[in-house]
Design a protein around this motif. Sequence first.
Motif, short mmCIF file in Angstrom:
data_model
loop_
_atom_site.label_atom_id
_atom_site.label_comp_id
_atom_site.label_asym_id
_atom_site.label_seq_id
_atom_site.Cartn_x
_atom_site.Cartn_y
_atom_site.Cartn_z
N VAL A 182 -33.80 67.72 -5.63
CA VAL A 182 -32.95 66.68 -5.04
C VAL A 182 -31.48 67.09 -5.14
CG1 VAL A 182 -32.11 64.32 -5.35
CG2 VAL A 182 -34.57 64.78 -5.37
N TYR A 183 -31.10 67.61 -6.29
CA TYR A 183 -29.71 68.05 -6.46
C TYR A 183 -29.36 69.14 -5.45
CZ TYR A 183 -25.58 70.22 -8.47
OH TYR A 183 -24.33 70.74 -8.64
N LEU A 184 -30.26 70.10 -5.29
CA LEU A 184 -29.99 71.21 -4.37
C LEU A 184 -29.93 70.76 -2.91
CD1 LEU A 184 -32.19 74.03 -5.94
CD2 LEU A 184 -29.69 73.84 -5.97
N GLU A 185 -30.57 69.65 -2.60
CA GLU A 185 -30.55 69.13 -1.25
C GLU A 185 -29.42 68.12 -1.04
OE1 GLU A 185 -32.95 69.63 1.81
OE2 GLU A 185 -32.28 71.40 0.69
N GLY A 186 -28.53 68.00 -2.02
CA GLY A 186 -27.38 67.12 -1.87
C GLY A 186 -27.63 65.68 -2.25
N ALA A 196 -37.59 62.36 -10.43
CA ALA A 196 -38.24 62.68 -11.70
C ALA A 196 -39.30 61.64 -12.03
CB ALA A 196 -37.19 62.75 -12.81
N ALA A 197 -38.98 60.38 -11.80
CA ALA A 197 -39.92 59.30 -12.08
C ALA A 197 -41.14 59.38 -11.17
CB ALA A 197 -39.23 57.95 -11.93
N PHE A 198 -40.93 59.64 -9.89
CA PHE A 198 -42.05 59.78 -8.96
C PHE A 198 -43.00 60.89 -9.41
CE2 PHE A 198 -39.35 57.83 -5.41
CZ PHE A 198 -40.07 56.64 -5.40
N ALA A 199 -42.43 62.00 -9.84
CA ALA A 199 -43.25 63.12 -10.28
C ALA A 199 -44.09 62.74 -11.51
CB ALA A 199 -42.37 64.33 -10.60
N LEU A 200 -43.45 62.07 -12.47
CA LEU A 200 -44.17 61.65 -13.67
C LEU A 200 -45.27 60.64 -13.32
CD1 LEU A 200 -41.40 61.16 -16.39
CD2 LEU A 200 -43.19 62.90 -16.33
N MET A 201 -44.97 59.71 -12.42
CA MET A 201 -45.95 58.70 -12.04
C MET A 201 -47.23 59.33 -11.51
SD MET A 201 -43.46 55.95 -10.11
CE MET A 201 -44.80 55.05 -9.36
N ASN A 202 -47.07 60.44 -10.81
CA ASN A 202 -48.22 61.09 -10.19
C ASN A 202 -49.03 61.96 -11.14
OD1 ASN A 202 -48.51 60.75 -7.06
ND2 ASN A 202 -46.31 60.71 -7.48
N LEU A 203 -48.53 62.13 -12.36
CA LEU A 203 -49.26 62.96 -13.32
C LEU A 203 -49.56 62.22 -14.63
CD1 LEU A 203 -47.41 66.29 -12.57
CD2 LEU A 203 -49.86 65.94 -12.38
N LEU A 204 -49.32 60.91 -14.65
CA LEU A 204 -49.63 60.13 -15.84
C LEU A 204 -51.12 60.23 -16.17
CD1 LEU A 204 -47.66 56.75 -15.55
CD2 LEU A 204 -47.23 58.65 -17.10
N GLY A 205 -51.40 60.45 -17.44
CA GLY A 205 -52.79 60.48 -17.90
C GLY A 205 -53.43 61.85 -17.88
N LEU A 206 -52.71 62.86 -17.42
CA LEU A 206 -53.28 64.21 -17.38
C LEU A 206 -53.46 64.73 -18.81
CD1 LEU A 206 -54.15 66.45 -15.39
CD2 LEU A 206 -51.84 67.39 -15.60
N VAL A 207 -54.70 65.05 -19.16
CA VAL A 207 -54.99 65.45 -20.54
C VAL A 207 -54.76 66.95 -20.74
CG1 VAL A 207 -56.69 63.62 -20.83
CG2 VAL A 207 -57.44 65.88 -20.03
N CYS A 208 -54.60 67.32 -21.98
CA CYS A 208 -54.49 68.73 -22.36
C CYS A 208 -55.90 69.20 -22.75
CB CYS A 208 -53.53 68.89 -23.53
SG CYS A 208 -53.27 70.60 -24.05
N ALA A 230 -43.84 67.98 -7.29
CA ALA A 230 -42.39 68.01 -7.42
C ALA A 230 -41.71 67.90 -6.05
CB ALA A 230 -41.95 69.28 -8.13
N PHE A 231 -42.24 68.62 -5.07
CA PHE A 231 -41.64 68.59 -3.74
C PHE A 231 -41.85 67.25 -3.05
CE2 PHE A 231 -41.17 73.09 -4.30
CZ PHE A 231 -40.15 73.46 -3.42
N THR A 232 -43.04 66.66 -3.19
CA THR A 232 -43.26 65.36 -2.55
C THR A 232 -42.42 64.28 -3.23
OG1 THR A 232 -45.22 65.03 -3.96
CG2 THR A 232 -45.59 65.90 -1.76
N ALA A 233 -42.24 64.38 -4.53
CA ALA A 233 -41.39 63.43 -5.26
C ALA A 233 -39.95 63.54 -4.78
CB ALA A 233 -41.48 63.67 -6.76
N ALA A 234 -39.48 64.77 -4.61
CA ALA A 234 -38.12 64.99 -4.13
C ALA A 234 -37.95 64.44 -2.72
CB ALA A 234 -37.78 66.48 -4.18
N ASP A 235 -38.94 64.67 -1.86
CA ASP A 235 -38.86 64.18 -0.49
C ASP A 235 -38.78 62.65 -0.44
OD1 ASP A 235 -38.66 66.38 1.19
OD2 ASP A 235 -40.81 66.75 1.20
N MET A 236 -39.56 61.98 -1.28
CA MET A 236 -39.51 60.52 -1.31
C MET A 236 -38.12 60.04 -1.71
SD MET A 236 -43.17 59.07 -2.69
CE MET A 236 -43.41 60.19 -4.09
N ALA A 237 -37.57 60.61 -2.77
CA ALA A 237 -36.26 60.19 -3.24
C ALA A 237 -35.17 60.48 -2.21
CB ALA A 237 -35.94 60.88 -4.57
N LEU A 238 -35.24 61.65 -1.59
CA LEU A 238 -34.23 62.03 -0.60
C LEU A 238 -34.33 61.20 0.67
CD1 LEU A 238 -34.43 65.89 -1.07
CD2 LEU A 238 -32.39 64.48 -1.47
N SER A 239 -35.48 60.60 0.89
CA SER A 239 -35.67 59.72 2.06
C SER A 239 -35.04 58.35 1.83
CB SER A 239 -37.16 59.55 2.36
OG SER A 239 -37.75 60.79 2.70
#
Length: 300
Positions: A182-186, A196-208, A230-239
Motif C-alpha cells: 500500500v505504501y509503495l502504491e501511494g 494489514a488487518a485485511f491480511a490478518l483476517m484472512n489467515l486467522l486460525g492458521l495452525v503451526c 497480501a496483494f488482495t488485502a492491499a488492493d482492497m485498502a487501496l480501493s
Amino acid sequence: MDYTLHEWVRMASHHGSIARCAIEKQAEESGLDALAVREKMRHHLRVMQEAAQQGLDERLRSVTGLTGGQAALMMKRLQAGKCLAGNLLGKAEVYALATAECNGCMGKIVAAPTAGACGILPGAVLAMMEEKGTTEEQAVDALFVAAAVGQAIATQASISGAEGGCQAECGSAAALAAAALVYLEGGNPQQCADAAAFALMNLLGLVCDPVGGLVEVPCVYRNVGASGIAFTAADMALSGIRCPIEPDEVILAMKEVGDALTAMKFEGNVGRQVVLTGGGAELRGIADYAQAALGRAVRV
C-alpha cells in the motif's frame, strides 16, 4: 511508546509517513542517526535479494530432500508466460518460495518477521522493484512501514508459531507485506493499517503444523499462498475499502485465537512426543530425519 497501529497512524499524520516515524523511532532507540538506520535496512534488503536468487537454483535441496528446486519450476512457468497470477503477483510468489527454500536449505535470509515466514515480505517488495519500477530508496522505506506493523503485532500479540500458530508467522508476514505494498502504491497510513488487518483476517486460525517438526512442509508453500493474500488485502485498502474492524482489534483477536491454539497444545506437542500422521508420515525417511533433528523418539 504505545506500539499500536492506531498510534503509528496518528504519528504519521504529524510526520508525513509511517516510514519516517519508524526511522526516527529506531534512531532514537538505537542511538544511531537516521542515515545509519537506513543503511542497516538497506543491508537487509540486499540480503533479501541474495536469498531470493539463491533460492532459484534448480539444484538446491534441503538436507531432508523435502524442499529445494521448486521455485525454479515456478520461475520457468512465469517466464513462459503461463503464470495464472500474472507477472507482478507471479514474481512475488516465485520469490517468496525461493526465499523460503533458501531458508530450508540453510541459506542466509532475513526473518520477516520469522524464518518460517521469511519469503512473503521480500517477495512482494522485490516483485514491485522489478515489475513496477520501485526504487531501492522506496523499497527501504516500505520495509520500515512493514517493521512498524510488525512491532504492533509483536507487542500486542505474537509473531511466534509455537506461541500463536502459523497465523502469527505467515499471517503477520502477509500483514507486513500488505502494508508495504500500500505504501509503495501511494496509499495513506490508514490504508496501510487497513491492509494489514485485511491480511490478518484472512489467515486467522492458521495452525503451526510442520511435518516432522521441520520448517519446510507446509511452511514454504504457505509463503506462496500468503503472498496472494497480501496483494488482495492491499488492493482492497487501496480501493478505499475501510476495514470494518479496527486493525488493532484484529491483532488482539489473533492473540485470542493464538492463546486458544496454545491451550490445545497443538504445536507444543512436537516438543514432547512426535507422532507423524497423514500423508506426511509416508514421506521416505521422514521419521529418521525428524528423530535426528528433534532428538526425540518418533513414531508413525
